[in-house]
Enzyme design. Sequence first.
Site, short mmCIF file in Angstrom:
data_model
loop_
_atom_site.label_atom_id
_atom_site.label_comp_id
_atom_site.label_asym_id
_atom_site.label_seq_id
_atom_site.Cartn_x
_atom_site.Cartn_y
_atom_site.Cartn_z
N LYS A 1 4.91 -8.68 108.09
CA LYS A 1 5.95 -9.08 107.01
C LYS A 1 7.04 -8.23 107.05
O LYS A 1 8.27 -8.55 106.64
CB LYS A 1 5.11 -8.10 105.65
CG LYS A 1 5.06 -6.65 105.87
CD LYS A 1 4.56 -6.31 104.80
CE LYS A 1 3.53 -5.26 104.79
NZ LYS A 1 3.03 -3.86 105.55
N LYS B 1 1.81 -13.14 116.56
CA LYS B 1 1.20 -12.76 115.04
C LYS B 1 2.46 -12.56 113.65
O LYS B 1 3.43 -12.80 113.60
CB LYS B 1 1.08 -11.38 114.91
CG LYS B 1 0.79 -10.59 113.44
CD LYS B 1 0.12 -8.97 113.99
CE LYS B 1 1.05 -7.74 112.88
NZ LYS B 1 1.23 -7.55 111.69
N LYS C 1 7.38 -2.68 118.95
CA LYS C 1 8.77 -2.84 117.44
C LYS C 1 9.80 -2.29 118.85
O LYS C 1 10.71 -2.28 118.22
CB LYS C 1 8.18 -2.14 116.95
CG LYS C 1 6.89 -2.53 115.96
CD LYS C 1 7.02 -2.33 114.74
CE LYS C 1 6.12 -2.61 114.11
NZ LYS C 1 6.03 -2.51 112.67
P1 ATP Z 1 4.74 -4.68 109.49
O1 ATP Z 1 5.26 -5.96 110.49
O2 ATP Z 1 5.68 -3.94 109.14
O3 ATP Z 1 4.30 -4.13 110.57
P2 ATP Z 1 2.44 -6.11 109.39
O4 ATP Z 1 2.14 -7.21 108.40
O5 ATP Z 1 1.64 -5.60 110.57
O6 ATP Z 1 3.70 -6.14 108.95
P3 ATP Z 1 0.40 -3.41 108.68
O7 ATP Z 1 1.40 -3.10 106.73
O8 ATP Z 1 1.17 -3.36 109.08
O9 ATP Z 1 1.32 -5.13 108.39
O10 ATP Z 1 -0.53 -3.84 108.56
C1 ATP Z 1 -1.44 -3.75 107.05
C2 ATP Z 1 -3.10 -4.54 108.10
O11 ATP Z 1 -2.72 -6.04 107.28
C3 ATP Z 1 -3.98 -4.13 108.84
O12 ATP Z 1 -4.73 -3.60 108.67
C4 ATP Z 1 -3.41 -4.90 109.17
O13 ATP Z 1 -4.29 -5.30 110.94
C5 ATP Z 1 -3.69 -6.43 108.53
N1 ATP Z 1 -2.85 -7.73 109.57
C6 ATP Z 1 -1.47 -7.44 109.55
N2 ATP Z 1 -0.69 -8.34 109.67
C7 ATP Z 1 -1.89 -9.31 110.13
C8 ATP Z 1 -2.14 -11.02 110.23
N3 ATP Z 1 -1.48 -11.85 110.82
N4 ATP Z 1 -3.21 -11.61 110.29
C9 ATP Z 1 -4.33 -10.51 110.54
N5 ATP Z 1 -4.25 -9.44 109.64
C10 ATP Z 1 -2.94 -9.19 109.34
MG MG Z 2 2.13 -3.95 111.57
#
Ligand code: ATP
Ligand code: MG
Length: 327
Positions: A198, A195, A111
């Site tokens: 969001k 990956k 990040k």
């Molecule tokens: P950010 O970009 O804000 O980090 P994020 O999409 O990574 O958002 P998180 O809130 O960090 O979401 O993670 C929530 C859950 O979703 C965690 O258990 C994380 O491991 C899972 N997760 C997030 N992105 C993925 C992905 N692309 N594939 C599988 N699991 C995911």
């Molecule tokens: Mg994340």
Amino acid sequence: MKRMLSGIKPTGQLTLGNYIGAIKQFIEYQDEYELYIFIADLHALTLPIDPKELRKNTKDLISVYLACGLDPEKVVLFKQSDVHEHAELGYIMACNSYMGELSRMTQYKDKTAKMTTNDSIPTGIFIYPTLMAADILLYDADYIPVGIDQKQHVELTRDLAIRFNNHYSETFVVPEPITPKMGAKINSLSNPEKKMSKSESEKGTIYLLEDLNITRKKIMSAVTDCDNEVIYDPEKKPGISNLLTILSVLTNTSIDSLVSEYQHAGYGTFKKVVADVVCEKLGKLQQKVKDIQSGSLIDQILETGAQKATYTARKKLSKVYRKVGLK
Ligand code: ATP
Ligand code: MG
């Protein structure tokens, strides 16, 4: 019954990665474990976020949890900021951690790598893992279901728990991360080596609550290779392998049988199948979310969840305060 805990940050619109890597697992675990699921809204503040957007994301997240089938009778469903013990134990964990180990965390490195040299790095993103350790350790959770990206933070939590237990005597349960066999990392459709996330708005991300015409377009234009054979090979064919994973998880069909069905179908036909399945799934989910948001259950569910979570968290924090000498 073993205890399990996990959460999602309301940092942006929820993605298909969040559903497959996290929420879908939670639903499967709710009968088997004592489950604590929370909205990690304090974590959402670690990078700048508009307050209005944070409120909306929070409401969407609780609605999606419920629409996907999390049952508030079985699961303790709550908002992190409603249970102030998280922030308090987070501080103790920060005092119990080292700058070196926090700067080695991949999420922190990723990040901050995106920031320019003129950007100041917010301290919150640096101490994210110590708050996450507190989230977990407050509840004596045995297992933490997470996607691959969060596994390292659970491992750090283990180190912090063991360190605290050794220093002050047995206090915390040392948790274990659980990653799904399939779908622990759903990748971006436009950049399939990365990956799906969001907080990074881009055309390769499928949002759970987006217009389905857009979803279909994103899937039909997903980046692939050019040999036109549907085979699972994440190294050489990351795009097609990602689509195969999505289809396999959503239809509960093995990759092998999908490959034998679509190997020679051509990418266009295969993408259309994926798009149909994803759009059908999201369409149903979006309808349920609408119904939930037009009702008035959400506040009540969060209030009950916060009461139950506070009861457990307060006992653990009292114990910690006694051990470190604050009481
Ligand atoms: P950010 O970009 O804000 O980090 P994020 O999409 O990574 O958002 P998180 O809130 O960090 O979401 O993670 C929530 C859950 O979703 C965690 O258990 C994380 O491991 C899972 N997760 C997030 N992105 C993925 C992905 N692309 N594939 C599988 N699991 C995911
Ligand atoms: Mg994340």
